[in-house]
Design a protein around this motif. Structure first.
Motif, PDB file in Angstrom:
ATOM      1  N   ARG A 121      23.080 -25.676  40.267  1.00 47.82           N
ATOM      2  CA  ARG A 121      21.640 -25.706  39.995  1.00 47.82           C
ATOM      3  C   ARG A 121      21.350 -26.156  38.559  1.00 47.82           C
ATOM      4  O   ARG A 121      22.211 -26.044  37.678  1.00 47.82           O
ATOM      5  N   PRO A 122      20.113 -26.613  38.295  1.00 50.62           N
ATOM      6  CA  PRO A 122      19.699 -26.857  36.911  1.00 50.62           C
ATOM      7  C   PRO A 122      19.717 -25.544  36.128  1.00 50.62           C
ATOM      8  O   PRO A 122      19.365 -24.486  36.676  1.00 50.62           O
ATOM      9  N   LEU A 123      20.120 -25.607  34.865  1.00 51.42           N
ATOM     10  CA  LEU A 123      20.205 -24.408  34.031  1.00 51.42           C
ATOM     11  C   LEU A 123      19.170 -24.459  32.919  1.00 51.42           C
ATOM     12  O   LEU A 123      19.103 -25.425  32.162  1.00 51.42           O
ATOM     13  N   VAL A 124      18.400 -23.386  32.825  1.00 55.65           N
ATOM     14  CA  VAL A 124      17.436 -23.186  31.744  1.00 55.65           C
ATOM     15  C   VAL A 124      17.915 -22.004  30.905  1.00 55.65           C
ATOM     16  O   VAL A 124      18.301 -20.966  31.453  1.00 55.65           O
ATOM     17  N   VAL A 125      17.934 -22.154  29.589  1.00 56.21           N
ATOM     18  CA  VAL A 125      18.308 -21.054  28.697  1.00 56.21           C
ATOM     19  C   VAL A 125      17.129 -20.762  27.768  1.00 56.21           C
ATOM     20  O   VAL A 125      16.697 -21.640  27.011  1.00 56.21           O
ATOM     21  N   ILE A 126      16.608 -19.548  27.855  1.00 54.25           N
ATOM     22  CA  ILE A 126      15.496 -19.123  27.004  1.00 54.25           C
ATOM     23  C   ILE A 126      16.011 -18.078  26.026  1.00 54.25           C
ATOM     24  O   ILE A 126      16.544 -17.047  26.432  1.00 54.25           O
ATOM     25  N   SER A 127      15.860 -18.349  24.749  1.00 57.60           N
ATOM     26  CA  SER A 127      16.374 -17.452  23.715  1.00 57.60           C
ATOM     27  C   SER A 127      15.324 -16.447  23.267  1.00 57.60           C
ATOM     28  O   SER A 127      14.161 -16.801  23.016  1.00 57.60           O
ATOM     29  N   ILE A 128      15.753 -15.178  23.156  1.00 63.55           N
ATOM     30  CA  ILE A 128      14.926 -14.133  22.538  1.00 63.55           C
ATOM     31  C   ILE A 128      15.698 -13.510  21.371  1.00 63.55           C
ATOM     32  O   ILE A 128      15.456 -12.367  20.996  1.00 63.55           O
ATOM     33  N   VAL A 129      16.625 -14.279  20.811  1.00 65.03           N
ATOM     34  CA  VAL A 129      17.496 -13.777  19.747  1.00 65.03           C
ATOM     35  C   VAL A 129      16.698 -13.286  18.549  1.00 65.03           C
ATOM     36  O   VAL A 129      16.960 -12.198  18.005  1.00 65.03           O
ATOM     37  N   GLU A 130      15.731 -14.057  18.105  1.00 63.72           N
ATOM     38  CA  GLU A 130      14.959 -13.673  16.924  1.00 63.72           C
ATOM     39  C   GLU A 130      14.140 -12.410  17.185  1.00 63.72           C
ATOM     40  O   GLU A 130      14.019 -11.550  16.304  1.00 63.72           O
ATOM     41  N   GLN A 131      13.583 -12.281  18.373  1.00 65.46           N
ATOM     42  CA  GLN A 131      12.818 -11.078  18.710  1.00 65.46           C
ATOM     43  C   GLN A 131      13.715  -9.846  18.746  1.00 65.46           C
ATOM     44  O   GLN A 131      13.327  -8.759  18.296  1.00 65.46           O
ATOM     45  N   VAL A 132      14.941 -10.016  19.264  1.00 63.67           N
ATOM     46  CA  VAL A 132      15.871  -8.895  19.381  1.00 63.67           C
ATOM     47  C   VAL A 132      16.342  -8.426  18.011  1.00 63.67           C
ATOM     48  O   VAL A 132      16.624  -7.243  17.809  1.00 63.67           O
ATOM     49  N   LYS A 133      16.426  -9.334  17.050  1.00 65.29           N
ATOM     50  CA  LYS A 133      16.818  -8.942  15.696  1.00 65.29           C
ATOM     51  C   LYS A 133      15.844  -7.924  15.112  1.00 65.29           C
ATOM     52  O   LYS A 133      16.223  -7.025  14.359  1.00 65.29           O
ATOM     53  N   LYS A 134      14.578  -8.035  15.476  1.00 68.44           N
ATOM     54  CA  LYS A 134      13.555  -7.113  14.987  1.00 68.44           C
ATOM     55  C   LYS A 134      13.423  -5.879  15.877  1.00 68.44           C
ATOM     56  O   LYS A 134      13.177  -4.781  15.389  1.00 68.44           O
ATOM     57  N   THR A 135      13.604  -6.094  17.188  1.00 71.40           N
ATOM     58  CA  THR A 135      13.451  -5.005  18.152  1.00 71.40           C
ATOM     59  C   THR A 135      14.601  -5.066  19.149  1.00 71.40           C
ATOM     60  O   THR A 135      14.584  -5.887  20.078  1.00 71.40           O
ATOM     61  N   PRO A 136      15.642  -4.217  18.989  1.00 73.52           N
ATOM     62  CA  PRO A 136      16.826  -4.294  19.863  1.00 73.52           C
ATOM     63  C   PRO A 136      16.513  -4.180  21.349  1.00 73.52           C
ATOM     64  O   PRO A 136      17.225  -4.747  22.180  1.00 73.52           O
ATOM     65  N   GLY A 137      15.433  -3.488  21.700  1.00 78.23           N
ATOM     66  CA  GLY A 137      15.088  -3.330  23.103  1.00 78.23           C
ATOM     67  C   GLY A 137      14.036  -4.306  23.589  1.00 78.23           C
ATOM     68  O   GLY A 137      13.394  -4.058  24.617  1.00 78.23           O
ATOM     69  N   TYR A 138      13.900  -5.425  22.892  1.00 79.80           N
ATOM     70  CA  TYR A 138      12.880  -6.419  23.255  1.00 79.80           C
ATOM     71  C   TYR A 138      13.149  -7.007  24.641  1.00 79.80           C
ATOM     72  O   TYR A 138      14.297  -7.237  25.026  1.00 79.80           O
ATOM     73  N   SER A 139      12.074  -7.247  25.390  1.00 80.25           N
ATOM     74  CA  SER A 139      12.189  -7.861  26.715  1.00 80.25           C
ATOM     75  C   SER A 139      11.472  -9.201  26.760  1.00 80.25           C
ATOM     76  O   SER A 139      10.374  -9.348  26.196  1.00 80.25           O
ATOM     77  N   LEU A 140      12.076 -10.162  27.447  1.00 76.58           N
ATOM     78  CA  LEU A 140      11.462 -11.473  27.639  1.00 76.58           C
ATOM     79  C   LEU A 140      10.064 -11.302  28.226  1.00 76.58           C
ATOM     80  O   LEU A 140       9.873 -10.550  29.189  1.00 76.58           O
ATOM     81  N   SER A 141       9.089 -12.011  27.661  1.00 74.51           N
ATOM     82  CA  SER A 141       7.703 -11.936  28.121  1.00 74.51           C
ATOM     83  C   SER A 141       7.266 -13.260  28.738  1.00 74.51           C
ATOM     84  O   SER A 141       7.932 -14.286  28.587  1.00 74.51           O
ATOM     85  N   VAL A 142       6.133 -13.234  29.409  1.00 70.86           N
ATOM     86  CA  VAL A 142       5.559 -14.461  29.948  1.00 70.86           C
ATOM     87  C   VAL A 142       5.232 -15.426  28.811  1.00 70.86           C
ATOM     88  O   VAL A 142       5.424 -16.650  28.935  1.00 70.86           O
ATOM     89  N   ALA A 143       4.780 -14.879  27.689  1.00 71.85           N
ATOM     90  CA  ALA A 143       4.473 -15.729  26.532  1.00 71.85           C
ATOM     91  C   ALA A 143       5.711 -16.468  26.039  1.00 71.85           C
ATOM     92  O   ALA A 143       5.628 -17.634  25.625  1.00 71.85           O
ATOM     93  N   ASP A 144       6.875 -15.810  26.085  1.00 71.41           N
ATOM     94  CA  ASP A 144       8.125 -16.466  25.688  1.00 71.41           C
ATOM     95  C   ASP A 144       8.439 -17.637  26.619  1.00 71.41           C
ATOM     96  O   ASP A 144       8.891 -18.699  26.177  1.00 71.41           O
ATOM     97  N   ILE A 145       8.209 -17.440  27.898  1.00 76.25           N
ATOM     98  CA  ILE A 145       8.465 -18.499  28.878  1.00 76.25           C
ATOM     99  C   ILE A 145       7.513 -19.669  28.655  1.00 76.25           C
ATOM    100  O   ILE A 145       7.921 -20.842  28.659  1.00 76.25           O
ATOM    101  N   GLU A 146       6.253 -19.370  28.435  1.00 85.14           N
ATOM    102  CA  GLU A 146       5.266 -20.426  28.214  1.00 85.14           C
ATOM    103  C   GLU A 146       5.547 -21.186  26.920  1.00 85.14           C
ATOM    104  O   GLU A 146       5.345 -22.406  26.853  1.00 85.14           O
ATOM    105  N   ALA A 147       6.044 -20.475  25.900  1.00 83.42           N
ATOM    106  CA  ALA A 147       6.416 -21.152  24.653  1.00 83.42           C
ATOM    107  C   ALA A 147       7.586 -22.093  24.882  1.00 83.42           C
ATOM    108  O   ALA A 147       7.630 -23.210  24.337  1.00 83.42           O
ATOM    109  N   TRP A 148       8.549 -21.671  25.708  1.00 84.80           N
ATOM    110  CA  TRP A 148       9.690 -22.530  26.048  1.00 84.80           C
ATOM    111  C   TRP A 148       9.190 -23.785  26.771  1.00 84.80           C
ATOM    112  O   TRP A 148       9.615 -24.909  26.467  1.00 84.80           O
TER     113      TRP A 148
END
Length: 302
Positions: A121-148
């Motif tokens: 299948r096609p592969l998409v990779v969405i990074s939340i690395v910067e968000q996790v650095k500030k908040t270890p329990g950060y979860s991917l949001s719809v806004a993150d997907i739309e920004a990607w």
């Protein structure tokens, strides 16, 4: 004389058609030779070993030399010409996994019932690395997907979306399985990916979808017939857009989880990964350090 002429006419027609048919019949080989032969391959899966992180509710696994049931001796290269391994695996939720929906919902497919079309299948990779650095329990949001998507374009239908958090960089530290908070994927993001973008499945680096008390993301996925990947690795070595992912897994009868092998297929000029090399891949290179059983580690090592 009509029959010989008719036969000759049919033979000429067949000879003319065969090359075109043969060329069309091998078009996928042409795709490999022209597009895939020089690509870079990156493994996205952890090596399974007895000491890797796992939920305490499953307990440890154990590797042992396989034994002859007739006399109880462990097979050895010296005596038997081969060796084999006995794996006592505490769970099918171990290491890098492909979770079928039957993990939570018995009315949906088990691991052996997943279709063969999951293979590539096609592969998409969405990074939340910067968000996790500030908040270890950060979860991917719809806004993150739309920004990607604003940067890379719409996520392809039927694709696989892996969420990069770099959580796996501490692997195989057993403490990872005991963390109270870890990077996740929010329920709204999961619903958006599946209901709006119609992806095949998503994957994440931790061993759970999120750290909510009732694991709401995983519960929603499984009870709606969706699979997911867990324990994915090396997402820092693949592009966010443009790669493919190869998916392999053993088909255990009625399995509610699966040990999975995910391999990213990246562009030829990508800086990471290995290229197919017939001089290296077959036969495989000989090592000057033969495998030996290490009783203290419970595995074979070089």
């Amino acid at each position: 004389m009509r029959r010989p002429l008719i036969a000759l006419s049919l033979l000429v027609s067949l000879v003319c058609v065969l090359p075109a048919y043969a060329a069309d019949n091998t078009r996928l080989w042409d795709v490999y030779a022209q597009q895939l032969k020089g690509v870079k391959y990156v493994s996205l899966s952890h090596v399974i070993a007895p000491n890797i992180p796992v939920w305490h509710g499953f307990g440890p696994s154990k590797f042992e030399p396989a034994i002859d049931p007739a006399d109880g001796h462990a097979y050895t290269y010296a005596k038997d010409g081969f060796e084999a391994t006995r794996y006592t695996l505490a769970t099918d939720q171990l290491g890098t996994q492909l979770d079928p929906p039957a993990h939570w919902a018995p009315e949906y497919p088990s691991i052996d019932e997943l279709p063969a079309s999951y293979t590539l299948r096609p592969l998409v990779v969405i990074s939340i690395v910067e968000q996790v650095k500030k908040t270890p329990g950060y979860s991917l949001s719809v806004a993150d997907i739309e920004a990607w998507e604003k940067q890379h374009g719409r996520i392809p239908e039927g694709s696989v979306v892996f969420v990069r958090s770099d959580w796996s960089k501490r692997w195989p530290d057993p403490a990872l399985a005991a963390l109270e908070h870890f990077p996740g994927v929010s329920l709204p993001a999961l619903k958006f990916l599946h209901e709006q973008r119609h992806i095949l499945l998503h994957g994440h680096e931790p061993l759970d979808t999120d750290d909510s008390p009732n694991l709401e993301g995983e519960a929603w996925l499984m009870h709606h017939g969706y699979a997911q990947a867990e324990g994915v690795a090396n997402l820092d070595q693949v592009p966010e857009v443009g790669a493919l992912v190869s998916i392999g897994f053993p088909r255990f009868r009625g399995g509610t989880g699966g040990y999975a092998s995910f391999t990213a297929i990246c562009p030829p000029d990508w800086p990471h990964g290995v290229v197919a090399d017939p001089r290296r891949d077959a036969p495989l290179p000989r090592s000057d350090k033969p495998l030996k059983w290490d009783a203290t580690k419970g595995v074979r090592v070089r």
